[in-house]
Scaffold this active site. Structure first.
Site, PDB file in Angstrom:
ATOM      1  N   ASP A  47       0.858  -1.140   0.009  1.00  0.00           N
ATOM      2  CA  ASP A  47       0.107  -0.129   0.125  1.00  0.00           C
ATOM      3  C   ASP A  47       0.822   1.192   0.112  1.00  0.00           C
ATOM      4  O   ASP A  47       0.348   2.354  -0.124  1.00  0.00           O
ATOM      5  CB  ASP A  47      -0.950  -0.091   1.261  1.00  0.00           C
ATOM      6  CG  ASP A  47      -0.425   0.089   2.356  1.00  0.00           C
ATOM      7  OD1 ASP A  47       0.821  -0.087   2.457  1.00  0.00           O
ATOM      8  OD2 ASP A  47      -1.020   0.025   3.501  1.00  0.00           O
ATOM      9  N   SER A  48       2.150   1.251   0.031  1.00  0.00           N
ATOM     10  CA  SER A  48       3.088   2.118  -0.198  1.00  0.00           C
ATOM     11  C   SER A  48       2.758   2.779  -1.449  1.00  0.00           C
ATOM     12  O   SER A  48       3.361   4.020  -1.763  1.00  0.00           O
ATOM     13  CB  SER A  48       4.560   1.794  -0.247  1.00  0.00           C
ATOM     14  OG  SER A  48       4.868   0.592  -1.007  1.00  0.00           O
ATOM     15  N   LYS A 116      -1.277  -9.277   3.199  1.00  0.00           N
ATOM     16  CA  LYS A 116      -0.277  -8.737   4.058  1.00  0.00           C
ATOM     17  C   LYS A 116      -0.970  -7.913   5.160  1.00  0.00           C
ATOM     18  O   LYS A 116      -1.811  -6.990   4.553  1.00  0.00           O
ATOM     19  CB  LYS A 116       1.029  -8.250   3.816  1.00  0.00           C
ATOM     20  CG  LYS A 116       1.701  -7.509   4.901  1.00  0.00           C
ATOM     21  CD  LYS A 116       3.368  -7.363   4.290  1.00  0.00           C
ATOM     22  CE  LYS A 116       3.437  -5.962   3.684  1.00  0.00           C
ATOM     23  NZ  LYS A 116       3.069  -4.628   4.589  1.00  0.00           N
ATOM     24  N   GLU A 118      -0.928  -5.375   8.594  1.00  0.00           N
ATOM     25  CA  GLU A 118      -0.067  -4.578   9.781  1.00  0.00           C
ATOM     26  C   GLU A 118      -0.686  -4.889  11.152  1.00  0.00           C
ATOM     27  O   GLU A 118      -1.775  -4.668  11.212  1.00  0.00           O
ATOM     28  CB  GLU A 118       0.103  -3.325   9.357  1.00  0.00           C
ATOM     29  CG  GLU A 118       0.695  -2.844   8.119  1.00  0.00           C
ATOM     30  CD  GLU A 118       0.854  -1.437   7.834  1.00  0.00           C
ATOM     31  OE1 GLU A 118       0.485  -0.662   8.685  1.00  0.00           O
ATOM     32  OE2 GLU A 118       1.365  -1.173   6.730  1.00  0.00           O
ATOM     33  N   GLU A 185       9.473  -3.900   9.931  1.00  0.00           N
ATOM     34  CA  GLU A 185       9.804  -2.482   9.545  1.00  0.00           C
ATOM     35  C   GLU A 185      10.468  -1.670  10.439  1.00  0.00           C
ATOM     36  O   GLU A 185       9.890  -1.501  11.465  1.00  0.00           O
ATOM     37  CB  GLU A 185       8.668  -2.133   8.842  1.00  0.00           C
ATOM     38  CG  GLU A 185       8.983  -0.678   8.027  1.00  0.00           C
ATOM     39  CD  GLU A 185       7.980  -0.129   7.074  1.00  0.00           C
ATOM     40  OE1 GLU A 185       6.808  -0.963   6.926  1.00  0.00           O
ATOM     41  OE2 GLU A 185       8.105   0.887   6.617  1.00  0.00           O
TER      42      GLU A 185
HETATM   43  O1  KIV Z   1       3.813  -1.179   1.658  1.00  0.00           O
HETATM   44  C1  KIV Z   1       4.745  -1.528   1.518  1.00  0.00           C
HETATM   45  O2  KIV Z   1       5.480  -1.291   0.605  1.00  0.00           O
HETATM   46  C2  KIV Z   1       5.395  -2.323   2.622  1.00  0.00           C
HETATM   47  C3  KIV Z   1       6.810  -2.595   2.668  1.00  0.00           C
HETATM   48  C4  KIV Z   1       7.552  -1.220   3.241  1.00  0.00           C
HETATM   49  C5  KIV Z   1       7.041  -3.570   3.472  1.00  0.00           C
HETATM   50  O3  KIV Z   1       4.561  -2.758   3.570  1.00  0.00           O
END
Ligand code: KIV
Length: 285
Positions: A47-48, A116, A118, A185
């Protein structure tokens, strides 16, 4: 020989065999194709993308629709690579039904191999629910950017023994819940090593030092592609595609302004006898 896409079993085996796992983010068809062609072990549709593709200040505004849309493009570009997609902000903190609905969209519409999530022990039940439904989950602890408004800044985690103890407990709870891997992270090197030693599942680090079982970097950071102006300590930039792109576009602008592009060679032409009736006779020029 064509490289086989990772499976959950091979993920674990790579940890046992101490083979480092490489992960890079990708957000669209070309970035995914290039990452696969380079031979990365897994791709993360992070989500980056909110920061590096959509230009937001944080990942908070990223929606499930954004994640499904980008995952679809990535899975078309990398058909032979294990693909993990982030569950975006506030899509897995309500009922299991709602969490499952969001994760199912990522798997069924986006065609990802895993999601994924968090968070620590507080999301273990949600992780377990998805795993029971057949959805592989990569966990993510340490700095969790979706909670940035709560944390109040991008700070290194695991600097006090209390914080480190909590990180370790969270990581264990997530492993217990069935996560197949865990991102660490911005975690101190020592605590990342401790967690890596204590878990059977592989740890994937970003800003967590060299001791983790694998590493992940953001595509734009790794390649100098319109990434942050202020460099991050934990990033290594292996290429500067931003410079190449900028100079290519500048050159194009210059040539169009000078009328040196396009030339007749770049143009399509009509046969003279087809042209003739339009003018009445063949034009002299
Ligand atoms: O969103 C992302 O790119 C991430 C990575 C930095 C692990 O969660």
């Amino acid at each position: 020989m064509e490289k086989k896409a990772l499976t959950l079993t091979r993920f674990k085996k790579m940890k046992q065999d101490r083979v480092p796992i490489t992960v890079v983010t990708a957000y669209d068809y070309p970035s995914a194709r290039l990452a696969e062609e380079a031979g990365v072990d897994a791709i993360l549709v992070g989500d980056s993308l909110g920061n590096v593709v959509l230009g937001y200040e944080s990942t908070v505004p990223v929606t499930i629709d954004d994640m499904v849309y980008h995952t679809r493009a990535v899975t078309r570009g990398a058909t032979n690579t294990f693909i993990v997609t982030d569950m975006p902000f506030a899509t897995y903190h309500g009922s299991l039904d709602v969490t499952l609905k969001h994760a199912a969209r990522i798997m069924q519409e986006g065609l990802a191999n895993a999601v994924k999530m968090e968070g620590g022990a507080e999301i273990a039940e949600a992780v377990q629910g998805l795993v029971r439904a057949g959805i592989p989950v990569m966990a993510h602890v340490g700095l969790t950017p979706q909670s940035i408004n709560q944390i109040g800044g991008y700070r290194v985690q695991g600097k006090s023994s209390k914080q480190a103890q909590k990180l370790l407990e969270d990581a264990k709870a997530l492993e217990q819940a069935g996560a197949f891997s865990i991102v660490l992270e911005l975690v101190t090197d020592e605590i990342a090593e401790l967690i890596t030693d204590k878990l059977a599942i592989p740890t994937i680090g970003i800003g967590a030092g060299p001791a983790t079982d694998g590493q992940v970097l953001v595509f734009h950071d790794l390649l100098g592609y319109a990434a942050d102006i202020v460099p991050k300590k934990f990033v290594k930039t292996y290429a500067n595609v931003g410079d190449i792109i900028r100079s290519g576009i500048s050159e194009y602008i210059r040539e169009v302004k000078e009328r040196s592009f396009p030339t007749k060679e770049h143009a399509f032409h009509i046969e003279q006898e087809e042209l003739q009736p339009l003018y009445g006779s063949v034009p002299s020029k």
